[in-house]
Enzyme design. Structure first.
Site, PDB file in Angstrom:
ATOM      1  N   GLY A 168       8.344  45.058  68.362  1.00 13.84           N
ATOM      2  CA  GLY A 168       8.675  44.189  67.254  1.00 13.84           C
ATOM      3  C   GLY A 168       9.835  44.660  66.394  1.00 13.84           C
ATOM      4  O   GLY A 168       9.981  45.839  66.098  1.00 13.84           O
ATOM      5  N   HIS A 228       7.784  40.125  68.728  1.00 11.75           N
ATOM      6  CA  HIS A 228       8.028  39.344  67.513  1.00 11.75           C
ATOM      7  C   HIS A 228       9.207  39.876  66.693  1.00 11.75           C
ATOM      8  O   HIS A 228       9.399  41.082  66.563  1.00 11.75           O
ATOM      9  CB  HIS A 228       6.768  39.324  66.635  1.00 11.75           C
ATOM     10  N   ASP A 229       9.997  38.945  66.206  1.00 13.84           N
ATOM     11  CA  ASP A 229      11.066  39.231  65.240  1.00 13.84           C
ATOM     12  C   ASP A 229      12.191  40.093  65.812  1.00 13.84           C
ATOM     13  O   ASP A 229      12.976  40.657  65.049  1.00 13.84           O
ATOM     14  CB  ASP A 229      10.499  39.899  63.977  1.00 13.84           C
TER      15      ASP A 229
END
Length: 270
Positions: free
Chosen positions: A140, A122-123
């Site tokens: 992440g 994520h991200d």
């Protein structure tokens, strides 16, 4: 018009560009946008809130846009954005962002190759012209600069940064930031020199490469701590894109950059 195999599942809310191909048993969810000429091959999955650019290929078993593997995720709408001419090979996974990060989006830049079984969490932000070799896992909010190459089986700690034109050796464990234009590897990971071969292939001339090498010699091998070494570079080297990129990267590093290798060879550049 898109070419959709009758055994594929495509949500009517998905937006498919001209000449998109969708193979048998591929799955495309709602709130997906796919650019012209992209191929979604058999058994590939594209979940909601994904935007894929033009002339990409998503290979069998790849999953793009699954919800993040992050306990802070609360079901909010977040995104994956894939650039143009990106290849996502077999069984790679690219997760959506999270609200908690303040970003809410995972990005892959143009002309990047994501090899088989890579995980992009994520991200994360992966730049243009990057190569993530098979079995790489980036945790992440990792940032990977343009033209970086991460060797197979490498694991990257969350919040890490990998600089532009850097190369990370296969099987490494990245727990510090990787400076631009460098080669890093070994166990534990350390700075092992300048990415001379990669820079030459990308059109850097010998004077520029030598200047990068001299900058890193000053930072790593003249007895200064990192802060003092950067001050010496700022005072002693003329402004250039490469000098300024290195100094900005190190100055903005929150995790700190990798240490020097005691055995690193500092040979001349032909």
């Amino acid at each position: 018009m898109a070419n959709i195999h009758p055994l594929a599942t495509v949500h009517p809310g998905a937006k498919l560009g001209a000449n998109v191909e969708v193979g048998p048993y591929a799955y495309i969810d709602d709130n997906v946008e796919i650019g012209d000429g992209t191929k979604i091959l058999p058994h590939a999955t594209v979940f909601s809130y994904v935007k894929i650019g033009k002339d990409c290929t998503v290979f069998p078993g790849a999953v793009v846009g699954a919800i993040p593997q992050d306990l802070k995720f609360e079901g909010e709408v977040t995104y994956v954005e894939i650039g143009d001419r990106v290849n996502i090979r077999e069984c790679a996974t690219i997760n959506r962002g999270t609200k908690a990060s303040g970003k809410g989006v995972t990005r892959i830049g143009d002309d990047t190759l994501i090899m088989s079984y890579v995980h992009v969490a994520h991200d994360c932000t992966v730049g243009k012209h990057c190569i993530l070799v098979s079995y790489v896992g980036i945790a992440g909010e990792t940032e990977v600069g343009d033209w970086a190459i991460i060797g197979g089986g490498t694991k990257v700690h969350q919040f890490s940064k990998i600089g532009t034109h850097a190369m990370v050796g296969g099987g490494s464990a990245v727990n510090k930031d990787i400076p631009p234009y460098s080669i890093c590897g070994r166990i534990p990971i350390c700075f092992a020199g300048v990415n001379i071969v990669g820079l030459r292939r990308r059109g850097f001339d010998s004077d520029t490469i030598r200047n990068i090498k001299d900058i890193y010699d000053t930072i790593y091998y003249q007895g200064y701590n990192i802060s003092d070494g950067c001050a010496k570079v700022e005072a002693g080297f003329l402004p250039s894109e490469e000098r300024d990129t290195i100094l900005a990267f190190i100055t903005n590093s929150k995790r700190g950059i990798v240490r020097a290798s005691d055995s690193s060879e500092k040979g001349s550049i032909e």
